[in-house]
Design a protein around this motif. Structure first.
Motif, PDB file in Angstrom:
ATOM      1  N   ALA A 137       0.859  -1.187   0.000  1.00 23.01           N
ATOM      2  CA  ALA A 137       0.000   0.000   0.000  1.00 23.01           C
ATOM      3  C   ALA A 137       0.891   1.231   0.000  1.00 23.01           C
ATOM      4  CB  ALA A 137      -0.911  -0.006   1.216  1.00 23.01           C
ATOM      5  N   VAL A 138       0.609   2.161  -0.887  1.00 28.17           N
ATOM      6  CA  VAL A 138       1.415   3.376  -0.982  1.00 28.17           C
ATOM      7  C   VAL A 138       0.517   4.592  -0.784  1.00 28.17           C
ATOM      8  CG1 VAL A 138       3.210   2.380  -2.440  1.00 28.17           C
ATOM      9  CG2 VAL A 138       1.165   3.313  -3.503  1.00 28.17           C
ATOM     10  N   PRO A 139       0.930   5.528   0.058  1.00 29.97           N
ATOM     11  CA  PRO A 139       0.145   6.769   0.220  1.00 29.97           C
ATOM     12  C   PRO A 139       0.458   7.719  -0.927  1.00 29.97           C
ATOM     13  CG  PRO A 139       2.035   6.775   1.688  1.00 29.97           C
ATOM     14  CD  PRO A 139       2.075   5.466   0.982  1.00 29.97           C
ATOM     15  N   VAL A 140      -0.580   8.267  -1.518  1.00 26.88           N
ATOM     16  CA  VAL A 140      -0.411   9.167  -2.662  1.00 26.88           C
ATOM     17  C   VAL A 140      -1.022  10.514  -2.307  1.00 26.88           C
ATOM     18  CG1 VAL A 140      -0.843   9.496  -5.119  1.00 26.88           C
ATOM     19  CG2 VAL A 140      -0.555   7.181  -4.214  1.00 26.88           C
ATOM     20  N   ALA A 141      -0.219  11.550  -2.360  1.00 26.96           N
ATOM     21  CA  ALA A 141      -0.674  12.891  -2.016  1.00 26.96           C
ATOM     22  C   ALA A 141      -1.598  13.432  -3.111  1.00 26.96           C
ATOM     23  CB  ALA A 141       0.520  13.822  -1.829  1.00 26.96           C
ATOM     24  N   PRO A 142      -2.409  14.453  -2.780  1.00 23.77           N
ATOM     25  CA  PRO A 142      -3.315  15.040  -3.773  1.00 23.77           C
ATOM     26  C   PRO A 142      -2.565  15.532  -5.002  1.00 23.77           C
ATOM     27  CG  PRO A 142      -3.869  15.825  -1.574  1.00 23.77           C
ATOM     28  CD  PRO A 142      -2.575  15.077  -1.441  1.00 23.77           C
ATOM     29  N   ALA A 151      -9.776  -0.274  -9.209  1.00 19.78           N
ATOM     30  CA  ALA A 151      -9.195  -1.610  -9.116  1.00 19.78           C
ATOM     31  C   ALA A 151      -9.044  -2.196 -10.515  1.00 19.78           C
ATOM     32  CB  ALA A 151     -10.086  -2.500  -8.258  1.00 19.78           C
ATOM     33  N   GLY A 152      -7.858  -2.733 -10.785  1.00 21.89           N
ATOM     34  CA  GLY A 152      -7.569  -3.296 -12.097  1.00 21.89           C
ATOM     35  C   GLY A 152      -6.774  -2.371 -12.995  1.00 21.89           C
ATOM     36  N   SER A 153      -6.673  -1.091 -12.641  1.00 23.99           N
ATOM     37  CA  SER A 153      -5.889  -0.153 -13.452  1.00 23.99           C
ATOM     38  C   SER A 153      -4.407  -0.517 -13.391  1.00 23.99           C
ATOM     39  CB  SER A 153      -6.088   1.285 -12.966  1.00 23.99           C
ATOM     40  OG  SER A 153      -7.439   1.675 -13.042  1.00 23.99           O
ATOM     41  N   ARG A 154      -3.733  -0.379 -14.515  1.00 19.00           N
ATOM     42  CA  ARG A 154      -2.291  -0.609 -14.550  1.00 19.00           C
ATOM     43  C   ARG A 154      -1.589   0.735 -14.425  1.00 19.00           C
ATOM     44  NH1 ARG A 154       0.066  -2.277 -18.746  1.00 19.00           N
ATOM     45  NH2 ARG A 154       1.645  -3.561 -17.726  1.00 19.00           N
ATOM     46  N   VAL A 155      -0.605   0.800 -13.554  1.00 15.34           N
ATOM     47  CA  VAL A 155       0.067   2.063 -13.261  1.00 15.34           C
ATOM     48  C   VAL A 155       1.569   1.865 -13.204  1.00 15.34           C
ATOM     49  CG1 VAL A 155      -1.888   2.986 -11.954  1.00 15.34           C
ATOM     50  CG2 VAL A 155      -0.112   1.674 -10.763  1.00 15.34           C
ATOM     51  N   THR A 187      -8.475   3.687  -1.508  1.00 14.02           N
ATOM     52  CA  THR A 187      -9.254   4.190  -0.384  1.00 14.02           C
ATOM     53  C   THR A 187      -8.740   5.567   0.006  1.00 14.02           C
ATOM     54  OG1 THR A 187      -7.791   3.095   1.205  1.00 14.02           O
ATOM     55  CG2 THR A 187      -9.753   1.882   0.489  1.00 14.02           C
ATOM     56  N   ALA A 188      -9.543   6.279   0.774  1.00 12.82           N
ATOM     57  CA  ALA A 188      -9.152   7.606   1.231  1.00 12.82           C
ATOM     58  C   ALA A 188      -8.123   7.484   2.345  1.00 12.82           C
ATOM     59  CB  ALA A 188     -10.372   8.379   1.726  1.00 12.82           C
ATOM     60  N   GLY A 189      -7.093   8.313   2.284  1.00 14.68           N
ATOM     61  CA  GLY A 189      -6.074   8.307   3.316  1.00 14.68           C
ATOM     62  C   GLY A 189      -6.545   9.025   4.574  1.00 14.68           C
ATOM     63  N   ALA A 190      -5.922   8.678   5.692  1.00 21.28           N
ATOM     64  CA  ALA A 190      -6.340   9.256   6.971  1.00 21.28           C
ATOM     65  C   ALA A 190      -5.465  10.434   7.400  1.00 21.28           C
ATOM     66  CB  ALA A 190      -6.305   8.185   8.060  1.00 21.28           C
ATOM     67  N   LEU A 197      -4.871   6.092  -0.313  1.00 23.28           N
ATOM     68  CA  LEU A 197      -4.071   4.923   0.023  1.00 23.28           C
ATOM     69  C   LEU A 197      -4.352   3.882  -1.052  1.00 23.28           C
ATOM     70  CD1 LEU A 197      -2.098   3.743   2.101  1.00 23.28           C
ATOM     71  CD2 LEU A 197      -4.076   2.711   3.246  1.00 23.28           C
ATOM     72  N   VAL A 198      -3.364   3.660  -1.908  1.00 22.68           N
ATOM     73  CA  VAL A 198      -3.536   2.789  -3.060  1.00 22.68           C
ATOM     74  C   VAL A 198      -2.782   1.486  -2.817  1.00 22.68           C
ATOM     75  CG1 VAL A 198      -3.273   2.568  -5.560  1.00 22.68           C
ATOM     76  CG2 VAL A 198      -3.688   4.820  -4.545  1.00 22.68           C
ATOM     77  N   THR A 199      -3.499   0.386  -2.872  1.00 19.45           N
ATOM     78  CA  THR A 199      -2.897  -0.940  -2.744  1.00 19.45           C
ATOM     79  C   THR A 199      -2.624  -1.472  -4.139  1.00 19.45           C
ATOM     80  OG1 THR A 199      -4.122  -1.358  -0.710  1.00 19.45           O
ATOM     81  CG2 THR A 199      -3.183  -3.267  -1.822  1.00 19.45           C
ATOM     82  N   VAL A 200      -1.386  -1.916  -4.359  1.00 18.20           N
ATOM     83  CA  VAL A 200      -0.980  -2.361  -5.695  1.00 18.20           C
ATOM     84  C   VAL A 200      -0.347  -3.745  -5.630  1.00 18.20           C
ATOM     85  CG1 VAL A 200      -0.680  -0.042  -6.629  1.00 18.20           C
ATOM     86  CG2 VAL A 200       1.232  -1.161  -5.471  1.00 18.20           C
ATOM     87  N   LEU A 201      -0.458  -4.455  -6.741  1.00 18.26           N
ATOM     88  CA  LEU A 201       0.180  -5.766  -6.915  1.00 18.26           C
ATOM     89  C   LEU A 201       1.297  -5.598  -7.921  1.00 18.26           C
ATOM     90  CD1 LEU A 201       0.119  -8.942  -6.616  1.00 18.26           C
ATOM     91  CD2 LEU A 201      -1.398  -8.931  -8.613  1.00 18.26           C
ATOM     92  N   LEU A 202       2.494  -6.045  -7.546  1.00 16.05           N
ATOM     93  CA  LEU A 202       3.654  -5.897  -8.419  1.00 16.05           C
ATOM     94  C   LEU A 202       4.679  -6.973  -8.107  1.00 16.05           C
ATOM     95  CD1 LEU A 202       5.667  -2.775  -7.187  1.00 16.05           C
ATOM     96  CD2 LEU A 202       3.950  -3.945  -5.837  1.00 16.05           C
ATOM     97  N   ALA A 203       5.751  -6.982  -8.852  1.00 18.69           N
ATOM     98  CA  ALA A 203       6.810  -7.965  -8.630  1.00 18.69           C
ATOM     99  C   ALA A 203       7.407  -7.785  -7.238  1.00 18.69           C
ATOM    100  CB  ALA A 203       7.893  -7.817  -9.698  1.00 18.69           C
ATOM    101  N   ALA A 204       7.803  -8.902  -6.617  1.00 21.14           N
ATOM    102  CA  ALA A 204       8.253  -8.873  -5.228  1.00 21.14           C
ATOM    103  C   ALA A 204       9.488  -7.999  -5.042  1.00 21.14           C
ATOM    104  CB  ALA A 204       8.526 -10.296  -4.753  1.00 21.14           C
ATOM    105  N   ASP A 205      10.448  -8.091  -5.952  1.00 22.01           N
ATOM    106  CA  ASP A 205      11.661  -7.291  -5.786  1.00 22.01           C
ATOM    107  C   ASP A 205      11.367  -5.796  -5.959  1.00 22.01           C
ATOM    108  OD1 ASP A 205      11.058  -7.579  -8.434  1.00 22.01           O
ATOM    109  OD2 ASP A 205      13.136  -7.876  -9.106  1.00 22.01           O
ATOM    110  N   ALA A 206      10.466  -5.467  -6.910  1.00 25.00           N
ATOM    111  CA  ALA A 206      10.090  -4.063  -7.101  1.00 25.00           C
ATOM    112  C   ALA A 206       9.313  -3.549  -5.900  1.00 25.00           C
ATOM    113  CB  ALA A 206       9.278  -3.917  -8.376  1.00 25.00           C
ATOM    114  N   ALA A 207       8.493  -4.411  -5.301  1.00 24.39           N
ATOM    115  CA  ALA A 207       7.711  -4.006  -4.129  1.00 24.39           C
ATOM    116  C   ALA A 207       8.634  -3.658  -2.972  1.00 24.39           C
ATOM    117  CB  ALA A 207       6.753  -5.126  -3.727  1.00 24.39           C
TER     118      ALA A 207
END
Length: 226
Positions: A137-142, A151-155, A187-190, A197-207
């Protein structure tokens, strides 16, 4: 001797003396028009028959649909699936109903919405994330991610050094500052208004590289073929 000459008198012909006209005489134009109409009706009947045959051939094709919402990463069970009849599934990678045994027990790669048809790309391996992949999960500022992310978007995940004025640091090695990922959830960050707060799936080493990098995260949305 006197000779008497008889001159033929003009026949007093009346309508009653004329031979009767053939009954049922049709004008050529009327006959041609009826042939054209018959030809058009024959073509329409052929089209309708073909459409009905094609519809009946596909109407009995059964595919799997989602019976209830399934979060990404959750194991798919029998209760999560139902059978749907699809008339013309051409061009869609739908999962046939008879393959449900190979779907149950596997995981959803993206959130599955109730009522939608199940596509093969939405089904992952038995274990999720799969070997060699990770979820972070990565926090992304405005302003650092498109508002259209779902969900499902490639980034592309980009990490800029803290205090760098938004400029990306040069890549030190492959995957440290840049990684391609698939969005699992948003989801919205706190911490701050507008933060995501964006949860992403990626390669383990890149994560691991992204998670350990200090700095601001930006997300660049890719097209479906990129």
């Amino acid at each position: 001797m006197s000779v008497t000459t008889d001159r033929p008198r003009a026949a007093n012909t009346s309508a009653a003396d004329l031979p009767p006209s053939p009954t049922g005489t049709r004008r050529p134009g009327r006959r041609s028009g009826r042939r054209v109409v018959a030809g058009v009706l024959l073509v329409l009947a052929t089209v309708v028959t073909f459409w009905q045959v094609d519809l009946r051939r596909h109407i009995d094709e059964q595919f799997l649909a989602v019976a209830r919402d399934v979060p990404a990463g959750q194991v798919i069970t029998d209760a999560d699936l139902r059978v749907a009849w699809v008339a013309n599934p051409s061009g869609l990678a739908l999962v046939p109903a008879q393959e449900s045994g190979g779907i149950v027990g596997r995981t959803a790669t993206v959130p599955l919405v109730a009522g939608s048809l199940l596509v093969s790309a939405q089904v992952g391996p038995v274990a999720w994330p799969a070997e060699g992949e990770a979820v972070i999960a990565v926090p992304v500022a405005p302003g650092r991610a498109p508002t259209s992310l779902t969900a499902g978007s490639r980034v592309v995940v980009l990490v800029a050094p803290a205090g760098g004025g938004g400029q990306l640091a040069p890549q030190q090695d492959d995957g440290v500052r840049r990684a391609v990922a698939t969005v699992v959830s948003v989801t919205a960050g706190a911490d701050q208004v507008g933060t995501q707060l964006v949860t992403v799936l990626l390669a383990a080493d890149a994560a691991e590289a992204v998670a350990s990098a200090a700095g601001d995260v930006s997300l660049v949305q890719l097209g479906p073929s990129q």
